[in-house]
Design an enzyme around this catalytic site. Sequence first.
Site, short mmCIF file in Angstrom:
data_model
loop_
_atom_site.label_atom_id
_atom_site.label_comp_id
_atom_site.label_asym_id
_atom_site.label_seq_id
_atom_site.Cartn_x
_atom_site.Cartn_y
_atom_site.Cartn_z
N HIS A 45 1.37 3.90 2.11
CA HIS A 45 1.88 4.62 3.27
C HIS A 45 3.41 4.73 3.23
O HIS A 45 4.09 3.80 2.76
CB HIS A 45 1.42 3.96 4.56
CG HIS A 45 -0.02 4.20 4.86
ND1 HIS A 45 -0.74 3.49 5.80
CD2 HIS A 45 -0.90 5.12 4.36
CE1 HIS A 45 -1.98 3.93 5.86
NE2 HIS A 45 -2.10 4.91 4.99
N HIS A 60 0.85 -1.20 0.00
CA HIS A 60 0.00 0.00 0.00
C HIS A 60 0.88 1.24 0.00
O HIS A 60 2.10 1.15 0.01
CB HIS A 60 -1.00 -0.01 1.16
CG HIS A 60 -0.41 0.00 2.53
ND1 HIS A 60 0.34 -1.05 3.04
CD2 HIS A 60 -0.46 0.92 3.54
CE1 HIS A 60 0.70 -0.78 4.28
NE2 HIS A 60 0.25 0.41 4.60
N HIS A 116 4.53 -5.19 11.07
CA HIS A 116 4.89 -4.47 12.29
C HIS A 116 4.96 -5.40 13.50
O HIS A 116 4.26 -6.41 13.55
CB HIS A 116 3.87 -3.36 12.60
CG HIS A 116 3.86 -2.25 11.61
ND1 HIS A 116 4.70 -1.17 11.70
CD2 HIS A 116 3.12 -2.04 10.50
CE1 HIS A 116 4.47 -0.34 10.69
NE2 HIS A 116 3.50 -0.86 9.94
N ASP A 172 -0.35 -4.29 6.25
CA ASP A 172 -1.03 -3.81 7.46
C ASP A 172 -2.49 -4.24 7.52
O ASP A 172 -3.29 -3.63 8.22
CB ASP A 172 -0.96 -2.28 7.52
CG ASP A 172 0.41 -1.76 7.91
OD1 ASP A 172 1.32 -2.58 8.14
OD2 ASP A 172 0.60 -0.53 7.95
N ASP A 217 5.81 4.35 5.28
CA ASP A 217 6.63 3.29 5.88
C ASP A 217 6.51 1.98 5.12
O ASP A 217 7.03 0.95 5.56
CB ASP A 217 6.29 3.10 7.36
CG ASP A 217 4.85 2.67 7.60
OD1 ASP A 217 3.97 3.04 6.80
OD2 ASP A 217 4.59 1.96 8.61
N HIS A 218 5.89 2.03 3.94
CA HIS A 218 5.78 0.85 3.08
C HIS A 218 6.24 1.13 1.65
O HIS A 218 6.65 0.20 0.96
CB HIS A 218 4.35 0.33 3.07
CG HIS A 218 3.94 -0.26 4.38
ND1 HIS A 218 3.98 -1.61 4.64
CD2 HIS A 218 3.52 0.33 5.53
CE1 HIS A 218 3.59 -1.83 5.89
NE2 HIS A 218 3.32 -0.67 6.45
N HIS A 234 -7.48 -1.00 5.34
CA HIS A 234 -6.50 -0.12 5.96
C HIS A 234 -6.29 1.08 5.04
O HIS A 234 -6.35 2.23 5.47
CB HIS A 234 -5.21 -0.89 6.19
CG HIS A 234 -4.10 -0.09 6.80
ND1 HIS A 234 -4.16 0.39 8.08
CD2 HIS A 234 -2.89 0.28 6.30
CE1 HIS A 234 -3.04 1.04 8.35
NE2 HIS A 234 -2.26 0.99 7.29
#
Length: 249
Positions: free
Chosen positions: A58, A56, A170, A132, A60-61, A113
């Site tokens: 975000h 996805h 995570h 996530d 941090d991805h 998400h």
Amino acid sequence: MPAIVHQFPCLSDNYGFLVRDEASGQVATIDTPDAEAILGQLDQRGWTLSLILNTHWHPDHAGGNEALKAATGATIAGPAEVTRIAPLDRALKDGDVVMLGQTRFDVLDTGGHTLGHISYHDAADRIAFVGDTLFALGCGRLFEGTPEQMWASLSRLAALPDDTTVYCAHEYTASNARFALSVDDAPALKARAAAVFAARERSEPTVPTTIGAEKTTNPFLRAPRLRPHAASAAEAFAEIRAAKDSFKG
């Protein structure tokens, strides 16, 4: 020949995953949380990155996409939403197939998400990279999707074989366990929570998990049993998700 997975911690609580197809030697990274850390892990192993698979958009991805492509020339594939923040060479959707040498990844729509979130399932090796959407004893927040969408996504993952190894992005399991114990008193959950707390005291990872373990102990997958009064399974899930969102324990 099978694919092998190398997992390593990065950022504050993310995991990075490098997947190597043993037949061809080709290597993929699942998401790009930290380009420098990923390059360091590749260098340590003498591996060359050929493919980036985003779950996805975000940061941090997908935040390391540009730096990794510049450093390695790797092809970037992921949901179209990734282009909100990072370059993408191939847009993926539900039902698509991505090959890493001889390793086949089936693309699963697991939105909720984020609207376009996808997961990657390697049926031959019985592994899934779920970003996530599903966590050990938890699930992702609904930043963009609806409870109905997220429940459908979780149900799709739950339908995978119980021995599927699940790589979630995570290390949230201890906090997820504390919440789970507040809504469920199943003996299997109590035993698993104790093991999780002990592992974290030793600074050991609690990822990966399995589909079977999550079906037995994850309150989000068990929502219909925990909220039998709800009008639908999605409504039961929504109640558990709302409780988690306000949980202070």
